[in-house]
Scaffold this active site. Structure first.
Site, PDB file in Angstrom:
ATOM      1  N   ASP A 140       0.549  -1.244   0.013  1.00 15.40           N
ATOM      2  CA  ASP A 140       0.002  -0.036  -0.034  1.00 15.40           C
ATOM      3  C   ASP A 140       0.767   1.292  -0.039  1.00 15.40           C
ATOM      4  O   ASP A 140       0.486   2.349   0.758  1.00 15.40           O
ATOM      5  CB  ASP A 140      -1.158  -0.077   1.334  1.00 15.40           C
ATOM      6  CG  ASP A 140      -2.039  -1.153   1.194  1.00 15.40           C
ATOM      7  OD1 ASP A 140      -1.867  -2.018   0.245  1.00 15.40           O
ATOM      8  OD2 ASP A 140      -2.856  -1.127   1.993  1.00 15.40           O
ATOM      9  N   LYS A 174      -7.132  -5.016  -3.199  1.00 12.97           N
ATOM     10  CA  LYS A 174      -7.835  -5.377  -2.049  1.00 12.97           C
ATOM     11  C   LYS A 174      -9.161  -4.454  -1.828  1.00 12.97           C
ATOM     12  O   LYS A 174      -8.775  -2.951  -1.791  1.00 12.97           O
ATOM     13  CB  LYS A 174      -7.118  -5.942  -0.958  1.00 12.97           C
ATOM     14  CG  LYS A 174      -6.349  -4.906  -0.264  1.00 12.97           C
ATOM     15  CD  LYS A 174      -5.156  -5.228   0.555  1.00 12.97           C
ATOM     16  CE  LYS A 174      -4.061  -4.462   1.140  1.00 12.97           C
ATOM     17  NZ  LYS A 174      -4.798  -3.102   1.781  1.00 12.97           N
ATOM     18  N   CYS A 233      -1.908  -2.467   7.605  1.00 13.94           N
ATOM     19  CA  CYS A 233      -1.898  -3.404   6.467  1.00 13.94           C
ATOM     20  C   CYS A 233      -0.309  -4.085   6.568  1.00 13.94           C
ATOM     21  O   CYS A 233      -0.457  -5.398   6.020  1.00 13.94           O
ATOM     22  CB  CYS A 233      -2.138  -2.583   5.198  1.00 13.94           C
ATOM     23  SG  CYS A 233      -3.838  -2.127   4.990  1.00 13.94           S
TER      24      CYS A 233
END
Length: 188
Positions: free
Chosen positions: A9, A101, A143
């Protein structure tokens, strides 16, 4: 032993100036880009939040634990991989894959994502014969933590390169690092 670099990310919305900018995000992007330029991996995988309509994950009154402001909306500049990382990926001769995602629900772990063919991260890694990963990215306490824990739970030798991560808050970052250590994820 095949080793992959999982870049979690490192997106515009998670760097300073983005919808959920994390202090140190741009530094992480530069450091990750340099790591990619060094080479040495059998595979580089990026994960991206790619929200279409994630339900209660977005909120106009976020608690910053389970609900968040609008971020990484699919197709927007904020959802794109940081330019430094994107340039490094374009220049590398290492194989590169990407998973997205969280389209219709909250998703923290890269293992909840799929590539353009619908293959999950576990399948992407298995197809490349990967049995060890270095995990980097944003945010350490969300994450990155979830991705590293899922990699370890899948029996993959897992290392988090802490200097190439940035967390949301010191307390939750420390708790994440403590949990990773407890679950036998190497921290370097």
């Amino acid at each position: 032993m095949a080793r992959a670099l999982i870049v979690v990310d490192v997106q515009n919305d998670f760097c300073e100036g983005g919808a959920l900018g994390v202090e140190g995000g741009h530094d992480v992007a530069r450091g990750v880009a340099a790591r990619i330029a060094e080479g040495g991996y059998d595979l580089v995988v990026t994960t991206q939040d790619w929200h279409v309509d994630p339900g209660t994950h977005w909120s106009t009154t976020p608690d910053f634990l389970d609900t968040w402001p609008v971020h990484c909306e699919a197709g927007t500049p904020g959802a794109e991989v940081h330019a430094d990382v994107a340039a490094a990926l374009a220049a590398t001769d290492m194989p590169v894959a990407g998973v997205r995602k969280g389209a219709y629900e909250a998703a923290y772990s890269g293992f909840e994502g799929v590539d353009a063919d619908g293959t999950g991260l576990a399948g992407v890694l298995a197809a490349a014969g990967v049995d060890a990963v270095d995990v980097v990215g944003i945010a350490t306490d969300h994450c990155v933590r979830a991705t590293a824990l899922d990699a370890r739970a899948a029996g993959i030798d897992t290392t988090v390169l802490v200097g190439l991560t940035a967390g949301v808050a010191p307390e939750t970052t420390q708790a994440a690092l403590d949990l990773l250590r407890e679950k036998e994820v190497r921290l370097v």
